[in-house]
Design a protein around this motif. Structure first.
Motif, mmCIF file in Angstrom:
data_model
loop_
_atom_site.group_PDB
_atom_site.id
_atom_site.type_symbol
_atom_site.label_atom_id
_atom_site.label_comp_id
_atom_site.label_asym_id
_atom_site.label_seq_id
_atom_site.Cartn_x
_atom_site.Cartn_y
_atom_site.Cartn_z
ATOM 1 N N PRO A 1 0.182 -1.190 -0.130
ATOM 2 C CA PRO A 1 0.037 0.084 0.243
ATOM 3 C C PRO A 1 0.708 1.296 0.307
ATOM 4 C CG PRO A 1 -0.424 -1.497 2.472
ATOM 5 C CD PRO A 1 0.663 -1.867 0.779
ATOM 6 N N SER A 2 0.584 2.207 -0.696
ATOM 7 C CA SER A 2 1.183 3.578 -0.529
ATOM 8 C C SER A 2 0.465 4.545 0.703
ATOM 9 C CB SER A 2 0.356 4.494 -1.953
ATOM 10 O OG SER A 2 0.966 3.916 -3.297
ATOM 11 N N LEU A 3 1.669 5.396 1.115
ATOM 12 C CA LEU A 3 1.573 6.201 1.891
ATOM 13 C C LEU A 3 0.468 7.329 1.594
ATOM 14 C CD1 LEU A 3 5.121 7.974 2.482
ATOM 15 C CD2 LEU A 3 4.029 6.585 4.007
ATOM 16 N N PRO A 4 -0.655 7.385 2.658
ATOM 17 C CA PRO A 4 -1.414 8.396 2.332
ATOM 18 C C PRO A 4 -1.115 9.556 1.845
ATOM 19 C CG PRO A 4 -1.423 8.407 4.677
ATOM 20 C CD PRO A 4 -0.557 7.295 3.871
ATOM 21 N N PRO A 5 -2.431 10.258 1.077
ATOM 22 C CA PRO A 5 -1.601 11.794 1.063
ATOM 23 C C PRO A 5 -1.393 12.962 1.290
ATOM 24 C CG PRO A 5 -3.296 11.067 -0.673
ATOM 25 C CD PRO A 5 -3.085 10.304 0.555
ATOM 26 N N GLU A 6 -2.242 12.936 2.543
ATOM 27 C CA GLU A 6 -2.441 13.213 3.559
ATOM 28 C C GLU A 6 -0.393 13.453 4.356
ATOM 29 O OE1 GLU A 6 -4.671 10.521 4.936
ATOM 30 O OE2 GLU A 6 -5.256 12.250 3.588
ATOM 31 N N LYS A 7 0.046 12.026 4.410
ATOM 32 C CA LYS A 7 1.333 12.508 5.028
ATOM 33 C C LYS A 7 2.236 11.959 3.797
ATOM 34 C CE LYS A 7 3.632 8.486 7.833
ATOM 35 N NZ LYS A 7 3.945 7.290 7.961
ATOM 36 N N VAL A 8 2.180 12.263 3.013
ATOM 37 C CA VAL A 8 3.080 12.638 1.916
ATOM 38 C C VAL A 8 3.098 14.093 1.755
ATOM 39 C CG1 VAL A 8 3.976 12.282 -0.905
ATOM 40 C CG2 VAL A 8 2.960 10.740 0.545
ATOM 41 N N LEU A 9 1.844 14.827 2.341
ATOM 42 C CA LEU A 9 1.969 15.882 1.251
ATOM 43 C C LEU A 9 2.587 16.691 2.465
ATOM 44 C CD1 LEU A 9 -0.877 16.648 -0.668
ATOM 45 C CD2 LEU A 9 1.868 16.485 -1.708
ATOM 46 N N ALA A 10 2.826 16.238 4.205
ATOM 47 C CA ALA A 10 2.922 16.992 5.303
ATOM 48 C C ALA A 10 3.941 18.027 5.368
ATOM 49 C CB ALA A 10 3.103 16.032 5.960
ATOM 50 N N ASN A 11 5.394 17.994 5.070
ATOM 51 C CA ASN A 11 6.253 19.100 4.719
ATOM 52 C C ASN A 11 5.865 19.362 3.535
ATOM 53 O OD1 ASN A 11 6.357 18.463 7.268
ATOM 54 N ND2 ASN A 11 8.064 16.864 6.521
ATOM 55 N N ALA A 12 4.927 19.784 2.365
ATOM 56 C CA ALA A 12 4.894 20.398 1.065
ATOM 57 C C ALA A 12 4.838 21.633 1.538
ATOM 58 C CB ALA A 12 4.210 19.816 0.171
ATOM 59 N N PRO A 13 5.730 22.440 0.595
ATOM 60 C CA PRO A 13 5.788 24.190 0.952
ATOM 61 C C PRO A 13 4.365 23.849 0.164
ATOM 62 C CG PRO A 13 7.506 23.119 -0.953
ATOM 63 C CD PRO A 13 7.107 22.125 0.301
ATOM 64 N N ALA A 14 4.042 23.929 -0.619
ATOM 65 C CA ALA A 14 2.227 24.167 -1.567
ATOM 66 C C ALA A 14 1.756 23.245 -2.240
ATOM 67 C CB ALA A 14 2.941 25.552 -2.597
ATOM 68 N N LYS A 15 0.403 22.634 -1.531
ATOM 69 C CA LYS A 15 -0.321 21.597 -2.254
ATOM 70 C C LYS A 15 -1.553 21.883 -2.687
ATOM 71 C CE LYS A 15 -0.237 20.896 2.400
ATOM 72 N NZ LYS A 15 -0.428 20.211 3.059
ATOM 73 N N SER A 16 -1.406 21.125 -3.457
ATOM 74 C CA SER A 16 -3.221 21.535 -4.783
ATOM 75 C C SER A 16 -4.050 19.855 -4.770
ATOM 76 C CB SER A 16 -2.495 22.139 -6.020
ATOM 77 O OG SER A 16 -3.659 22.168 -6.777
ATOM 78 N N GLY A 17 -5.102 20.310 -3.550
ATOM 79 C CA GLY A 17 -5.655 18.624 -3.467
ATOM 80 C C GLY A 17 -4.735 17.977 -3.264
ATOM 81 N N THR A 18 -4.283 16.723 -3.508
ATOM 82 C CA THR A 18 -3.218 15.181 -3.366
ATOM 83 C C THR A 18 -2.162 15.715 -3.964
ATOM 84 O OG1 THR A 18 -4.433 13.800 -4.529
ATOM 85 C CG2 THR A 18 -5.519 14.645 -2.264
ATOM 86 N N SER A 19 -1.808 16.641 -4.466
ATOM 87 C CA SER A 19 -0.440 16.958 -5.290
ATOM 88 C C SER A 19 0.553 17.856 -4.774
ATOM 89 C CB SER A 19 -0.656 17.147 -7.174
ATOM 90 O OG SER A 19 -1.526 15.863 -7.395
ATOM 91 N N PHE A 20 1.738 18.015 -5.140
ATOM 92 C CA PHE A 20 2.790 19.022 -4.785
ATOM 93 C C PHE A 20 2.051 20.125 -5.622
ATOM 94 C CE2 PHE A 20 5.439 15.293 -3.607
ATOM 95 C CZ PHE A 20 5.410 16.081 -2.224
ATOM 96 N N ALA A 21 2.399 21.131 -5.672
ATOM 97 C CA ALA A 21 1.788 22.108 -6.293
ATOM 98 C C ALA A 21 3.173 23.060 -6.883
ATOM 99 C CB ALA A 21 1.128 23.469 -5.625
ATOM 100 N N VAL A 22 3.798 23.794 -7.729
ATOM 101 C CA VAL A 22 5.066 23.477 -8.111
ATOM 102 C C VAL A 22 4.695 25.440 -9.133
ATOM 103 C CG1 VAL A 22 6.264 21.530 -7.739
ATOM 104 C CG2 VAL A 22 5.301 21.958 -10.093
ATOM 105 N N PRO A 23 5.808 25.967 -9.327
ATOM 106 C CA PRO A 23 5.932 27.400 -10.081
ATOM 107 C C PRO A 23 5.339 26.824 -11.350
ATOM 108 C CG PRO A 23 7.663 27.260 -8.629
ATOM 109 C CD PRO A 23 7.042 26.363 -7.971
ATOM 110 N N LYS A 24 5.279 27.432 -12.353
ATOM 111 C CA LYS A 24 4.461 26.791 -13.875
ATOM 112 C C LYS A 24 6.533 27.639 -14.459
ATOM 113 C CE LYS A 24 2.228 27.950 -17.500
ATOM 114 N NZ LYS A 24 0.851 28.996 -17.949
ATOM 115 N N ILE A 25 6.866 26.983 -14.638
ATOM 116 C CA ILE A 25 8.432 27.703 -16.086
ATOM 117 C C ILE A 25 7.669 26.810 -16.727
ATOM 118 C CG2 ILE A 25 9.214 26.838 -13.565
ATOM 119 C CD1 ILE A 25 10.028 24.429 -15.427
ATOM 120 N N ILE A 26 6.658 26.529 -17.580
ATOM 121 C CA ILE A 26 6.670 27.039 -18.927
ATOM 122 C C ILE A 26 5.598 27.830 -19.686
ATOM 123 C CG2 ILE A 26 6.387 26.016 -21.007
ATOM 124 C CD1 ILE A 26 7.186 23.713 -20.438
ATOM 125 N N GLU A 27 5.503 29.384 -20.939
ATOM 126 C CA GLU A 27 4.837 29.348 -20.220
ATOM 127 C C GLU A 27 3.603 29.107 -21.921
ATOM 128 O OE1 GLU A 27 4.019 32.534 -19.126
ATOM 129 O OE2 GLU A 27 5.445 32.500 -17.663
#
Length: 95
Positions: A69-95
């Motif tokens: 079984p995978s880790l639950p999303p809330e545990k994986v994202l616990a220390n993420a600086p930014a999140k979007s739903g159940t994913s990591f949020a990263v700055p857009k680099i391609i216009e």
């Protein structure tokens, strides 16, 4: 097989390397030695040698590939600086 400086420059260009004249001389010597070693290996008769994936005949030291079984999303994202739903949020680099 002795490589010329022109051949070394061509290989450096293909590898996108900028070499100084001293480095070109050193690479000419070293690459020529590698090509000589390969030429020496090509003289060997390997017709009766079975192909192998490893040079040694040891068993694989890797663990079994088992589904777990995978880790639950809330545990994986616990220390993420930014999140979007159940994913990591990263700055857009391609216009």
């Amino acid at each position: 097989m002795a490589l010329t400086l022109e051949q070394v420059r061509h290989v450096a260009t293909l590898a996108r390397l900028a070499l100084t004249p001293e480095e070109e001389q050193r690479m000419a010597t070293q690459l020529s030695a590698v090509l000589d070693a390969v030429a020496q290996l090509q003289t060997l008769d390997v017709g009766d040698v079975e192909p192998t994936s490893h040079a040694t005949l040891t068993a694989s030291l890797l663990r079994e590939d088992v589904t777990r079984p995978s880790l639950p999303p809330e545990k994986v994202l616990a220390n993420a600086p930014a999140k979007s739903g159940t994913s990591f949020a990263v700055p857009k680099i391609i216009e």
